[in-house]
Design a protein around this motif. Structure first.
Motif, PDB file in Angstrom:
ATOM      1  N   GLU A 233       0.796  -1.047   0.023  1.00  0.00           N
ATOM      2  CA  GLU A 233      -0.392  -0.363  -0.002  1.00  0.00           C
ATOM      3  C   GLU A 233       1.083   1.113  -0.437  1.00  0.00           C
ATOM      4  O   GLU A 233       1.577   1.441   0.489  1.00  0.00           O
ATOM      5  CB  GLU A 233      -0.882  -0.175   1.022  1.00  0.00           C
ATOM      6  CG  GLU A 233      -0.864  -0.321   2.450  1.00  0.00           C
ATOM      7  CD  GLU A 233      -1.748  -0.116   3.623  1.00  0.00           C
ATOM      8  OE1 GLU A 233      -2.387  -0.356   3.467  1.00  0.00           O
ATOM      9  OE2 GLU A 233      -0.743   0.295   4.593  1.00  0.00           O
ATOM     10  N   LYS A 270      -4.011   1.717  -3.313  1.00  0.00           N
ATOM     11  CA  LYS A 270      -4.468   3.027  -1.817  1.00  0.00           C
ATOM     12  C   LYS A 270      -4.271   4.047  -2.219  1.00  0.00           C
ATOM     13  O   LYS A 270      -3.789   5.519  -1.599  1.00  0.00           O
ATOM     14  CB  LYS A 270      -4.702   2.505  -0.190  1.00  0.00           C
ATOM     15  CG  LYS A 270      -5.341   1.140   0.410  1.00  0.00           C
ATOM     16  CD  LYS A 270      -4.974   0.586   1.156  1.00  0.00           C
ATOM     17  CE  LYS A 270      -4.694  -0.384   1.786  1.00  0.00           C
ATOM     18  NZ  LYS A 270      -5.206  -0.689   3.073  1.00  0.00           N
ATOM     19  N   ASP A 272      -4.744   6.804  -4.129  1.00  0.00           N
ATOM     20  CA  ASP A 272      -5.704   7.464  -3.687  1.00  0.00           C
ATOM     21  C   ASP A 272      -5.343   8.421  -1.885  1.00  0.00           C
ATOM     22  O   ASP A 272      -6.791   8.969  -1.997  1.00  0.00           O
ATOM     23  CB  ASP A 272      -7.243   7.533  -3.929  1.00  0.00           C
ATOM     24  CG  ASP A 272      -7.843   6.172  -2.682  1.00  0.00           C
ATOM     25  OD1 ASP A 272      -6.764   5.088  -2.820  1.00  0.00           O
ATOM     26  OD2 ASP A 272      -9.247   5.664  -2.866  1.00  0.00           O
ATOM     27  N   THR A 273      -5.294   7.496  -1.683  1.00  0.00           N
ATOM     28  CA  THR A 273      -5.347   8.139   0.159  1.00  0.00           C
ATOM     29  C   THR A 273      -4.481   8.887   0.949  1.00  0.00           C
ATOM     30  O   THR A 273      -3.743   9.285   2.099  1.00  0.00           O
ATOM     31  CB  THR A 273      -5.400   6.734   1.140  1.00  0.00           C
ATOM     32  OG1 THR A 273      -4.233   6.295   1.370  1.00  0.00           O
ATOM     33  CG2 THR A 273      -6.678   5.616   1.079  1.00  0.00           C
TER      34      THR A 273
ATOM     35  N   LEU B 109      -9.061   4.067   8.027  1.00  0.00           N
ATOM     36  CA  LEU B 109      -8.980   3.601   7.278  1.00  0.00           C
ATOM     37  C   LEU B 109      -8.504   2.336   6.863  1.00  0.00           C
ATOM     38  O   LEU B 109      -9.266   1.860   7.626  1.00  0.00           O
ATOM     39  CB  LEU B 109      -6.442   3.874   7.185  1.00  0.00           C
ATOM     40  CG  LEU B 109      -5.991   5.284   6.971  1.00  0.00           C
ATOM     41  CD1 LEU B 109      -4.890   5.604   7.040  1.00  0.00           C
ATOM     42  CD2 LEU B 109      -7.213   5.840   5.140  1.00  0.00           C
ATOM     43  N   HIS B 195     -11.363   7.075   4.107  1.00  0.00           N
ATOM     44  CA  HIS B 195     -10.254   8.131   3.287  1.00  0.00           C
ATOM     45  C   HIS B 195     -10.556   9.505   3.723  1.00  0.00           C
ATOM     46  O   HIS B 195     -11.638   9.892   3.254  1.00  0.00           O
ATOM     47  CB  HIS B 195      -9.480   7.866   2.825  1.00  0.00           C
ATOM     48  CG  HIS B 195      -9.499   7.408   1.406  1.00  0.00           C
ATOM     49  ND1 HIS B 195     -10.656   6.489   1.097  1.00  0.00           N
ATOM     50  CD2 HIS B 195      -9.540   8.055   0.131  1.00  0.00           C
ATOM     51  CE1 HIS B 195     -11.088   6.345  -0.149  1.00  0.00           C
ATOM     52  NE2 HIS B 195      -9.965   7.317  -0.783  1.00  0.00           N
ATOM     53  N   LYS B 196      -9.474  10.101   3.600  1.00  0.00           N
ATOM     54  CA  LYS B 196     -10.667  11.817   3.688  1.00  0.00           C
ATOM     55  C   LYS B 196     -10.929  12.295   2.594  1.00  0.00           C
ATOM     56  O   LYS B 196     -11.626  13.024   2.834  1.00  0.00           O
ATOM     57  CB  LYS B 196      -9.308  12.290   4.798  1.00  0.00           C
ATOM     58  CG  LYS B 196      -8.038  12.962   3.938  1.00  0.00           C
ATOM     59  CD  LYS B 196      -7.281  13.793   4.591  1.00  0.00           C
ATOM     60  CE  LYS B 196      -5.610  14.185   3.981  1.00  0.00           C
ATOM     61  NZ  LYS B 196      -5.732  15.242   2.767  1.00  0.00           N
ATOM     62  N   GLN B 197      -9.933  11.555   1.485  1.00  0.00           N
ATOM     63  CA  GLN B 197     -10.109  12.729   0.535  1.00  0.00           C
ATOM     64  C   GLN B 197     -11.656  11.476  -0.458  1.00  0.00           C
ATOM     65  O   GLN B 197     -11.645  12.594  -0.899  1.00  0.00           O
ATOM     66  CB  GLN B 197      -9.180  11.680  -0.802  1.00  0.00           C
ATOM     67  CG  GLN B 197      -7.791  11.913  -0.592  1.00  0.00           C
ATOM     68  CD  GLN B 197      -7.030  11.170   0.908  1.00  0.00           C
ATOM     69  OE1 GLN B 197      -7.308  10.250   1.343  1.00  0.00           O
ATOM     70  NE2 GLN B 197      -5.260  11.359   0.747  1.00  0.00           N
ATOM     71  N   GLN B 232      -4.426  12.088   8.107  1.00  0.00           N
ATOM     72  CA  GLN B 232      -5.605  11.105   8.034  1.00  0.00           C
ATOM     73  C   GLN B 232      -6.093  11.049   8.848  1.00  0.00           C
ATOM     74  O   GLN B 232      -6.801  11.255   9.451  1.00  0.00           O
ATOM     75  CB  GLN B 232      -5.182   9.717   7.626  1.00  0.00           C
ATOM     76  CG  GLN B 232      -5.217   9.500   6.204  1.00  0.00           C
ATOM     77  CD  GLN B 232      -6.417   9.948   5.041  1.00  0.00           C
ATOM     78  OE1 GLN B 232      -7.752  10.089   5.420  1.00  0.00           O
ATOM     79  NE2 GLN B 232      -5.851   9.756   3.719  1.00  0.00           N
TER      80      GLN B 232
END
Ligand SMILES: Nc1nc2c(ncn2[C@@H]2O[C@H](COP(=O)(O)OP(=O)(O)OP(=O)(O)O)[C@@H](O)[C@H]2O)c(=O)[nH]1
Ligand SMILES: Nc1nc2c(ncn2[C@@H]2O[C@H](COP(=O)(O)OP(=O)(O)OP(=O)(O)O)[C@@H](O)[C@H]2O)c(=O)[nH]1
Ligand SMILES: [Mg+2]
Ligand SMILES: [Mg+2]
Lengths: 318, 306
Positions: A233, A270, A272-273, B109, B195-197, B232
């Motif tokens: 990740e 992930k 995008d996180t 998360l 997740h924050k996005q 996050q």
């Protein structure tokens, strides 16, 4: 006289000392972007060695030169050394009359099963039929997770659209069984049913857990998949290095083969996180020299991308 | 143990002070460099590391000070204080009360270990003779309810969830109400990873929290996380009222320093750590004794009291 004039227009040879402050700043910058500390150090050291003694042109500043050289090496690290074309390889295997086999491995919870399902979607969109081998026989719900994906994927690509062929099948034997054995049966089943691709899902495991790492090495050694993908990740920090080193080492050490099959490529999930903290991409490719084959950018089937090396480096250097 | 490696490196760096005959700027800088490198290798957030360096430096004014011993103690004490700040937010965690319903919601998360940790906690309380149970309000992840169902069945933990209901708010409310009526004491609510996005996922978390009004919200963080943790964790805290942190996957090689920024970002203490995939791989975490053990120095108490 001439050397004096040269001095006046600002020509200077780069030395470790003049570069150090710039390098230190860049190293911290890279670490802030989540490049593993050790790798950030190594990258900066190699830039210093490369530039040592180089005479700067009139309008070049130390900072600009160092930054440009670092940027170049980052792009190089992310650029694949060999061409990876899974669809072509799948078709090639099909011509040989055998299924193409991909195994997914990695530590717990990184997104192995989900990205396996996304890759499955991509394969059936390309008209290849897939058998998913449920070889995580440990984690609660692992089999049902894959069954749910199989159902969804078949609903998206109903047999009616594929000459009455079921595009995705799940091969499962429940929990508690030997994963290597199930993978073997699944591959045979795919051969018998003329299924194009086998995707092997494995249980997450910590790289220090010897029994589990041995079991993985056995699964790979016995079944000789065409491709072993390591799933990592983008959130992971310094640990990326240890994970990859030890997965590779375990596959090499615990296999009885003289030319053991190690990691062929990386799935970076992930993505995008993490906003612009894209450093894990560098850590992972630097350590293995293997390409990032897929990037996971979300939780739906279409959230699967190819890596854009320039965009990643841009985000890193910003 | 979390940060055991880091503790050793810091101790070594601090010893360099005792070995030096005079404490000058150079000695201090070299020690700070060692400490900061160790922190960064353990994934501690780079901004926190920079703050630590500046705060320690600010304590010492070489021009105005005399006497080696004093300087040494001041530096050591400053380093300790800064390290303590990393792990100790200075607030007490929520204490569940036996004999009444305690509703605890778990957030975090994707893949951080929420579901596994929920089962571990339910089991932990079950074994201490609490009436504990689990509500599966994850309607997104494939197989989520099966995961809860299998875990709970094996451990004989009462559970609630649904294969058909798609709204986590409905499931959470129904499950919590039902278990409250049945007189359960520890009602654990598992939620989807987010997740924050993705704003809609955060709105969903808020909606669940608003509906069930949990007594505590626990943020579950994976020990392998790097520099992305801080943003996050902060975003989660901004959205819902996080009161505690659990760090998972500490049985691996991870040093866990990245996850520590969750403590600073949420201003919440770590209450448990996860040390494996099995149901009893859970250890209670107490901040103060941990720091003492981490820094392994006898006179730390004295240094901290100043
Ligand atoms: N945001 C985001 N979430 C992802 C991505 N890939 C996977 N996930 C989520 O991560 C969580 C864990 O994914 P899994 O596929 O179950 O991970 P795993 O590696 O198979 O986990 P184990 O088998 O338990 O080791 C799920 O909630 C997924 O939806 C991604 O690219 N982006
Ligand atoms: N080694 C180890 N693995 C853990 C630990 N905690 C959880 N896991 C594993 O991590 C993986 C993900 O755990 P889950 O509990 O499914 O994570 P989650 O946060 O509920 O995931 P989502 O619901 O998809 O967001 C599973 O393989 C778990 O077995 C731990 O402390 N140590
Ligand atoms: Mg899985
Ligand atoms: Mg879960």
């Amino acid at each position: 006289m001439f050397s004096l004039l040269k001095g006046l227009v600002g020509a200077k040879a780069l030395s470790e000392e003049t570069m150090r402050p710039v390098l230190d700043k860049l190293r911290d910058h890279l670490i802030g972007k989540n490049v593993a500390a050790d790798i950030a150090n190594k990258l900066c050291d190699s830039v210093a060695i490369k530039l040592e003694g180089k005479v700067l042109g009139t309008f070049d500043s130390v900072a600009k030169t160092v930054k440009a050289t670092l940027t170049e090496s980052l792009v190089r690290i992310l650029s694949p050394k060999r061409r990876v074309d899974i669809l072509r390889d799948c078709l090639h295997a099909k011509q040989e009359g055998r299924p193409y086999v991909m195994a997914f491995c990695g530590v717990n919870g990184v997104g192995k099963s989900t990205n396996l399902a996304k890759i499955c979607f991509w394969l059936i969109e390309n008209d290849l039929s897939v058998l998913i081998a449920a070889c995580d026989t440990f984690r609660a719900g692992a089999v049902e997770q894959l069954r749910t994906h199989t159902r969804h994927l078949n609903a998206l690509h109903p047999p009616a659209r594929h000459h009455a062929r079921h595009m995705v099948t799940l091969y499962e034997k429940g929990y508690g069984k030997d994963a290597a054995g199930i993978a073997m049966e699944a591959i045979r089943y795919a051969s018998d049913t003329k299924t194009d691709v086998v995707l092997i899902d494995t249980a997450g495991r910590m790289q220090d857990n010897e029994p589990l790492m041995r079991a993985l090495a056995k699964l790979i050694a016995v079944n000789e998949p065409d491709t072993v993908l390591f799933v990592g990740e983008a959130l992971v920090g310094n640990e990326a290095v240890d994970q990859l080193v030890k997965f590779n080492q375990a596959l090499a050490d615990y296999s009885s083969s003289s030319s053991p099959h190690v990691i062929d490529g990386i799935v970076l999930t992930k993505f995008d996180t993490i906003d612009d903290k894209v450093g894990a991409a560098i850590s992972m490719t630097y350590i293995t020299g293997q390409p990032i084959v897929f990037v996971g950018t979300g939780q739906t089937y279409t959230d699967l991308k190819a890596l854009n090396a320039n965009a990643v480096v841009h985000a890193l250097m910003k | 143990m979390v940060l055991a490696d880091l503790g050793r490196k810091i101790t070594t760096a601090l010893q360099s002070l005792s070995r030096a005959t005079i404490i000058n700027e150079e000695v201090l800088n070299s020690m700070l460099k060692q400490i900061c490198a160790a922190l960064l290798e353990a994934d501690v957030n780079i901004r926190l590391v920079k703050n630590l360096r500046e705060n320690v430096r600010a304590v010492i004014d070489f021009d105005e000070m005399a006497g080696g011993l004093n300087k040494r103690r001041m530096i050591q004490s400053a380093v300790f204080k800064e390290l303590v700040k990393l792990v100790d937010p200075g607030v007490k965690p929520y204490q569940p009360v036996k004999g009444k319903p305690n509703v605890i919601m778990y957030v975090g998360l994707q893949g951080s270990g929420k579901t596994t940790t929920c089962t571990k906690l339910a089991y932990h309380y079950l074994r201490k003779n609490w009436k504990s149970c689990l509500v599966c309000a994850d309607t997104f992840r494939a197989g989520a309810y099966d995961q809860v169902k299998q875990n709970c069945t094996k451990a004989r933990i009462p559970f609630y969830g649904s294969y058909t209901e798609v709204d986590p708010v409905v499931i959470a409310t129904t499950g919590v109400d039902m278990f409250k009526k049945q007189g359960l004491e520890m009602i654990i609510v598992d939620t989807s990873g987010r997740h924050k996005q993705e704003e809609s996922l955060f709105e969903e978390m808020l909606a669940v929290a608003t509906a069930i009004k949990p007594d505590n919200i626990i943020f579950v963080m994976d020990a392998t996380i790097g520099q992305a943790c801080e943003a996050q964790a902060r975003a989660f805290k901004d959205k819902v009222d996080i009161g505690s942190v659990i760090i998972t996957k500490l049985d691996g090689h991870a040093k866990g320093g990245g996850a520590l920024s969750a403590v600073a970002a949420t201003q919440s203490p770590i209450i448990f750590i996860g040390t494996g995939e099995h149901i009893d791989d859970l250890e209670p975490f107490k901040t103060k004794p941990f720091i003492k053990k981490l820094l392994g120095m006898g006179d730390i108490e004295g240094l901290l009291d100043k």
